[in-house]
Design an enzyme around this catalytic site. Structure first.
Site, short mmCIF file in Angstrom:
data_model
loop_
_atom_site.label_atom_id
_atom_site.label_comp_id
_atom_site.label_asym_id
_atom_site.label_seq_id
_atom_site.Cartn_x
_atom_site.Cartn_y
_atom_site.Cartn_z
N ARG A 239 0.84 -1.21 0.00
CA ARG A 239 0.00 0.00 0.00
C ARG A 239 0.87 1.26 0.00
NH1 ARG A 239 -2.05 1.61 6.03
NH2 ARG A 239 -0.45 0.54 7.22
N GLU B 56 -18.20 4.77 -1.54
CA GLU B 56 -17.49 4.03 -2.59
C GLU B 56 -18.31 3.89 -3.87
OE1 GLU B 56 -15.71 3.12 1.32
OE2 GLU B 56 -17.77 3.07 0.56
N PHE C 171 -14.59 -2.58 1.03
CA PHE C 171 -15.60 -1.57 0.76
C PHE C 171 -15.66 -1.19 -0.73
CE2 PHE C 171 -14.03 -0.58 5.16
CZ PHE C 171 -14.99 -1.37 5.78
#
Length: 315
Positions: A9, A57, A82
């Site tokens: 990430r 989202e 999500f």
């Protein structure tokens, strides 16, 4: 592989910032997780190309699709559970069906999210993305592969899902390694068993290969970073040499890399095959290390799976 560790990430912030310098049409749409996903670096350098739509989202994917239609190169960023779980209908109808140039980048995938528990531990995302026509999928194993996949992704104008993790992992690749859609890499040659892995399970496969070598079994390790399209020729060529295969991934054993490899080999070259993956379960709370042990996603399970297929391998 080095002793230094960085998370995949973390590569997102660095990769997107580099992309922003290369192409002025690159924009980032964020679901209010910039600090956790590291896209704050892009927001700080390109505030006029960064859009925080909040914890929404579904709206984020629709905004991204609209920007793609306007000629921009949007990167929609959120946590995996999500982004894929909440916005699947929007991904299907607004990205995959019209075949738009939208890059969906999800962090915090798999059980190694850790203590956040089952709601945040997405183990179904690869299966959901695989069944969408037009969708491509990347699962990088380390910081450099993640960064290089992100930087090169703007050259492709197809929908793309990039799956990133939360924990720090060893650095394996270099800043100059290249990755492409439909690709994979043989990172250790062997003649007795093919081990196909992606993400964090690549490192478990390498540890397993060292143990197997001491037992006289030479494992060929394939980093299958492109889950869709699958590098079928590479995998089949390896399996034709070894006669058996083990697949390892941090995902449900159904529908992800395990399913993709099983489908390919089942049609083209059936061999003894075993999976090292989560067995039809949701996650639980715990440290990443504890959860890898609890869900049997370690090198020991890979060694055990190899023992099962090696004795019955196709000769």
């Amino acid at each position: 592989m080095t002793m230094e560790k960085r998370s995949t990430r973390e590569a997102l912030g660095d990769g997107l910032t580099e992309l922003g310098r290369l192409n002025e049409n690159v924009v980032v749409i964020d679901a209010d997780v910039a600090s956790s996903t590291y896209v704050k670096a892009f927001a700080d350098e390109f505030p006029d190309r960064y859009y925080n739509v909040g914890i929404a989202e579904q709206n984020m994917v629709e905004v991204a699709s609209g920007m793609a239609l306007a000629g921009k190169k949007p990167y929609a960023v959120a946590f995996s559970s999500f982004l894929i779980g909440r916005a699947y209908d929007q991904i299907r109808c607004c990205v995959a069906m019209p075949n738009l140039d939208v890059k969906l980048v999800a962090t915090h995938a798999g059980i190694t999210v850790g203590e956040d528990g089952s709601t945040h531990q997405m183990l179904e995302d690869l299966a959901l993305m695989r069944v969408l026509p037009n969708m491509n999928i990347f699962v990088p194993a380390d910081y450099w592969s993640a960064r290089n996949m992100i930087v090169s992704s703007y050259k492709n104008d197809k929908p793309l899902y990039i799956r990133l993790g939360r924990p720090e992992v060893p650095l394996f690749y270099s800043p100059w390694d290249e990755f492409h859609i439909g690709g994979g890499r043989i990172i250790r040659e062997g003649s007795d068993v093919s081990i196909v892995a992606c993400g964090i399970m690549l490192f478990e496969a390498l540890r397993a290969a060292d143990i197997l070598a001491r037992q006289g079994i030479e494992a060929e390790i394939i980093d299958c970073y492109s889950v869709k399209p699958l590098p079928e020729e590479l995998i089949q060529s390896s399996v034709r040499r070894t006669g058996c295969c083990v697949v390892a991934e941090e995902h449900n054993g159904m529908g992800g890399l395990c399913g993709a490899v099983a489908e390919s080999l089942g049609i083209n070259y059936p061999v003894p095959l075993r999976f090292v993956a989560v067995k039809d379960r949701f996650g639980e709370s715990g440290t990443p290390a504890e959860l890898q042990e609890y869900y049997s996603l370690k090198y020991r399970e890979i060694v055990g799976a190899v023992a099962q297929v090696w004795t019955t391998r196709r000769r």
